[in-house]
Design an enzyme around this catalytic site. Structure first.
Site, PDB file in Angstrom:
ATOM      1  N   LYS A 143       0.828  -1.219   0.000  1.00 20.37           N
ATOM      2  CA  LYS A 143       0.000   0.000   0.000  1.00 20.37           C
ATOM      3  C   LYS A 143       0.860   1.267   0.000  1.00 20.37           C
ATOM      4  CE  LYS A 143      -0.807   0.422   5.029  1.00 20.37           C
ATOM      5  NZ  LYS A 143      -0.277   1.766   5.252  1.00 20.37           N
ATOM      6  N   ARG A 176      -6.611   9.571   3.697  1.00 23.64           N
ATOM      7  CA  ARG A 176      -7.711   8.700   3.254  1.00 23.64           C
ATOM      8  C   ARG A 176      -8.628   8.391   4.435  1.00 23.64           C
ATOM      9  NH1 ARG A 176      -8.506   3.542   4.224  1.00 23.64           N
ATOM     10  NH2 ARG A 176      -6.380   3.350   5.011  1.00 23.64           N
ATOM     11  N   ARG A 177      -8.024   8.061   5.577  1.00 23.33           N
ATOM     12  CA  ARG A 177      -8.827   7.759   6.768  1.00 23.33           C
ATOM     13  C   ARG A 177      -9.511   9.009   7.304  1.00 23.33           C
ATOM     14  NH1 ARG A 177      -3.886   4.102   9.054  1.00 23.33           N
ATOM     15  NH2 ARG A 177      -4.447   2.136   8.031  1.00 23.33           N
ATOM     16  N   ARG A 195       1.856   9.948  13.802  1.00 20.59           N
ATOM     17  CA  ARG A 195       2.938   9.371  13.017  1.00 20.59           C
ATOM     18  C   ARG A 195       3.742   8.391  13.875  1.00 20.59           C
ATOM     19  NH1 ARG A 195       5.711  11.924   9.350  1.00 20.59           N
ATOM     20  NH2 ARG A 195       6.677   9.880   9.240  1.00 20.59           N
TER      21      ARG A 195
END
Length: 300
Positions: free
Chosen positions: A76, A124-125, A142
């Site tokens: 991904k 995206r989340r 992070r």
């Protein structure tokens, strides 16, 4: 064989998995550990590093410079178009593809109109979460999976979003988690990819013996969708393909950063159309408003 990998616990687990599979074929290997700029700078949001391949360029460079023979990636995170001279001869069988919310007390914050602080480093989340829970405040997160879990534990946040596969692989999946079955995962989420030089035909043939064909096709479809949308790590794009008997079930979407707009594709394709399915779905999404969303993101 020299296997290139990042040095996080999850990356090393994935590299050792490939190492053990190679050993079953009679090939010994050693791990070579490398760090990307995104591994050392844990404050800058991922999408601000620019472009795709944030975590993978250091491994690509090591391949091209002859410092390693193959590299292991979370697929991904890998660009849909590898650099010239590099290819992906194999992917391993997919693990869990789902995103999950890890929470601290309860899931009461998921009730309508409740306020909450939710952490993730993925736009995206963020985009999908804001689409469903516009009242929630999103916080940047992070670091490796252990670091992120510790940050959640030490924070006032109600929860943080993770890929289920990563926590499962290093055996730290908390009991207090909920699968987000409504969230479309990143293309190729849960898939381990192996890269090597195209002209290393002997090694490519060895690695092809490790390839899981069904996962390879599903990941190809998802990454083709992403490529046509012209997204990447910095784009809020999700895609999930499932091959079942003679058909492909495919769900994918592109989301505005604030979650207010989205275009979703959900449909089926004949299994023998796998090479074009992702691209065809992307064209439909772009024509249905996805192009405007992507242009608004690129224009800031």
């Amino acid at each position: 064989m020299r296997i290139g990998t990042r040095d996080s616990k999850l990356a090393v687990w994935q590299a050792r998995k490939v190492q053990s599979l190679l050993l079953t074929l009679g090939h010994s290997s050693e791990l070579v550990f490398l760090k990307s700029p995104a591994d050392t700078d844990l404050k800058t949001p991922l999408h601000q590093f620019g472009g795709t391949g944030i975590f993978t360029k250091v491994l690509d460079n090591a391949l091209l410079q002859g410092e390693i023979d193959l590299a292991v990636h979370s697929l991904k995170d890998y660009p849909t178009l590898p650099p010239d001279g590099i290819h992906i001869p194999a992917v391993l069988e997919r693990g869990s593809h789902e995103d999950i919310i890890v929470y601290k007390e309860s899931l009461s914050f998921l009730q309508k109109n409740e306020e909450a602080q939710i952490a993730t480093g993925s736009i995206r989340r963020i985009a999908q979460w804001k689409s469903k829970f516009p009242n929630h405040k999103m916080l940047p997160l992070r670091g490796n999976v252990q670091t992120r879990l510790k940050k959640l534990e030490d924070s006032p946040w109600q929860g943080a979003i993770f890929a289920k596969a990563g926590l499962e692989r290093v055996e730290i999946l908390p009991t207090k988690h909920e699968v987000l079955d409504w969230m479309i995962p990143a293309p190729a989420q849960g898939v381990i990819g192996i890269t090597c030089l195209k002209n290393n035909t002997k090694l490519s043939e060895i690695l092809e013996k490790l390839n899981h064909n069904k996962t390879f096709k599903e990941a190809f479809i998802e990454r083709s969708f992403l490529n046509k949308i012209e997204g990447g790590c910095s784009a809020p794009v999700g895609a999930l393909a499932k091959i079942e008997k003679d058909e492909i079930k495919f769900k994918a979407g592109v989301f505005a950063l604030n979650g207010e707009r989205k275009v979703i594709f959900e449909g089926k394709f004949p299994v023998d159309s796998w090479r074009n399915a992702g691209k065809d779905a992307a064209i439909e999404v772009l024509n249905d408003g996805g192009k405007e969303i992507m242009e608004s993101i690129k224009n800031g």
